[in-house]
Design an enzyme around this catalytic site. Structure first.
Site, mmCIF file in Angstrom:
data_model
loop_
_atom_site.group_PDB
_atom_site.id
_atom_site.type_symbol
_atom_site.label_atom_id
_atom_site.label_comp_id
_atom_site.label_asym_id
_atom_site.label_seq_id
_atom_site.Cartn_x
_atom_site.Cartn_y
_atom_site.Cartn_z
ATOM 1 N N HIS A 1 0.831 -1.219 0.000
ATOM 2 C CA HIS A 1 0.000 0.000 0.000
ATOM 3 C C HIS A 1 0.865 1.269 0.000
ATOM 4 O O HIS A 1 2.021 1.213 -0.375
ATOM 5 C CB HIS A 1 -1.014 -0.045 1.138
ATOM 6 N N GLU B 1 -2.371 0.425 7.792
ATOM 7 C CA GLU B 1 -1.495 -0.626 7.280
ATOM 8 C C GLU B 1 -0.290 -0.051 6.543
ATOM 9 O O GLU B 1 0.841 -0.507 6.709
ATOM 10 C CB GLU B 1 -2.272 -1.564 6.340
ATOM 11 N N HIS C 1 2.734 -7.010 4.521
ATOM 12 C CA HIS C 1 1.355 -6.537 4.721
ATOM 13 C C HIS C 1 0.905 -6.767 6.156
ATOM 14 O O HIS C 1 1.540 -7.501 6.911
ATOM 15 C CB HIS C 1 0.403 -7.270 3.770
ATOM 16 N N GLU D 1 1.737 -11.522 6.118
ATOM 17 C CA GLU D 1 0.631 -10.785 6.764
ATOM 18 C C GLU D 1 0.910 -10.791 8.265
ATOM 19 O O GLU D 1 0.744 -11.802 8.942
ATOM 20 C CB GLU D 1 -0.707 -11.463 6.471
#
Ligand SMILES: [Zn+2]
Length: 312
Positions: free
Chosen positions: A10, A24, A79, A141
């Site tokens: 992102h 995030e 992430h 993640e």
């Protein structure tokens, strides 16, 4: 040179998941930057490119194109999860080769060792960055932003640091990266005669410390440096020379060790370790001679006497 492409997920107008006051895109950048810094600072033969180093908007195509045109050896995408869950999981592309599977096994294992997260397992997915990258790729993640428990962990910089360390340890193992040795002077030819006496003329701090049976590791030199008033010791040649001169002037071994050490233990070995001194038999033998204990053979009585004399 191992080329590792690090991709903080992102960024810019794409915040990624949000929750518990966290974004995030900010967390992924923190983790990715720490991974880069640790690798470059502590390991040889590794070079890094990142998909972004600030809060920029970068498309998924731009990310994989950058890694592909750089010809990276590995693609690491960072992430933070969301959607009701807790813990860590990672993804590789579906039906990947054996090398990617083994990288996933290694990185997964090291991250789980480094952080206190529930283990959600090693998974596969058809994600753009995994599919379109030409090299082995993994997407991790790191906790759930919408879980209060995970978010509380992610708010601590020490936890972020540990996530980064876990990734670094995995990459180090996967790519067999060697640790940088602290800057020291070029190795001098070793004396051919075994030396039992301190060599006051040794011109390297490492050799000098070794000659007097004192721990010459970087960490212990750093400790000595702070005791001798040398600030921000990083092991430069100039600092080493300065330290050598000070230590020699300070006349080691010092009967009153500058370090307090373990005041509880009854073991001379443990005590010597606690003050960073050589605790081997020959090290103790040298110390015994210096403290007037003759014919040291390492008996329990001699060891307690030596401990008493050194620690007081
Ligand atoms: Zn994401």
């Amino acid at each position: 040179m191992v080329k590792i492409f690090i991709d903080p997920g992102h960024g810019g107008t794409d915040t990624g998941a949000t929750g518990n006051g966290l974004q995030e895109k900010a967390l992924t950048l923190q983790i990715a930057t720490k991974i880069r810094d640790l690798l470059l600072r502590e390991y040889n033969n590794v070079t890094i490119q990142m998909s972004r180093t600030g809060d920029q908007t970068v498309s998924l195509n731009q990310r994989t194109n950058a890694a592909n045109s750089w010809n990276a050896d590995f693609y690491l995408s960072i992430h933070i999860n969301a959607g009701g869950g807790s813990g860590y999981e990672d993804y590789v592309y579906t039906n990947v080769g054996a090398s990617t599977v083994s990288y996933q096994n290694i990185i997964h294992g090291e991250v789980m060792k480094a952080v206190d997260f529930a283990d959600r397992g090693k998974k596969q997915a058809n994600f753009h960055v995994l599919r379109e990258s030409n090299m082995p790729a993994i997407l991790t993640e790191n906790g759930f932003i919408d879980s209060a428990a995970d978010a509380n962990k992610l708010k601590q910089s020490s936890f972020i640091e540990n996530i980064a360390k876990g990734h670094v340890n995995g990459l180090v193992e996967a790519f067999n990266l060697s640790k940088k040795t602290p800057a020291t002077k070029p190795v001098e030819p070793k004396p051919t005669v075994p030396d039992s006496d301190p060599k006051p003329r040794a011109s390297s701090i490492v050799d000098y410390l070794k000659s007097i049976g004192v721990d010459s590791s970087f960490n212990h030199r750093k400790l000595l440096a702070s005791q001798y008033g040398i600030k921000n010791y990083t092991g430069t040649a100039a600092q080493n020379t300065q330290l050598l001169n000070k230590v020699k002037k300070g006349h080691t071994p010092r009967p009153n060790a500058p370090v307090k050490g373990d005041m509880e233990t009854n073991s001379i070995v443990d005590y010597l370790k606690s003050i960073g001194r050589d605790s081997s038999f020959s090290g103790r033998q040298k110390l015994a001679a210096q403290y007037g204990i003759n014919a040291y053979t390492g008996t329990a009585a001699q060891n307690s006497l030596l401990l008493k004399k050194i620690r007081g």
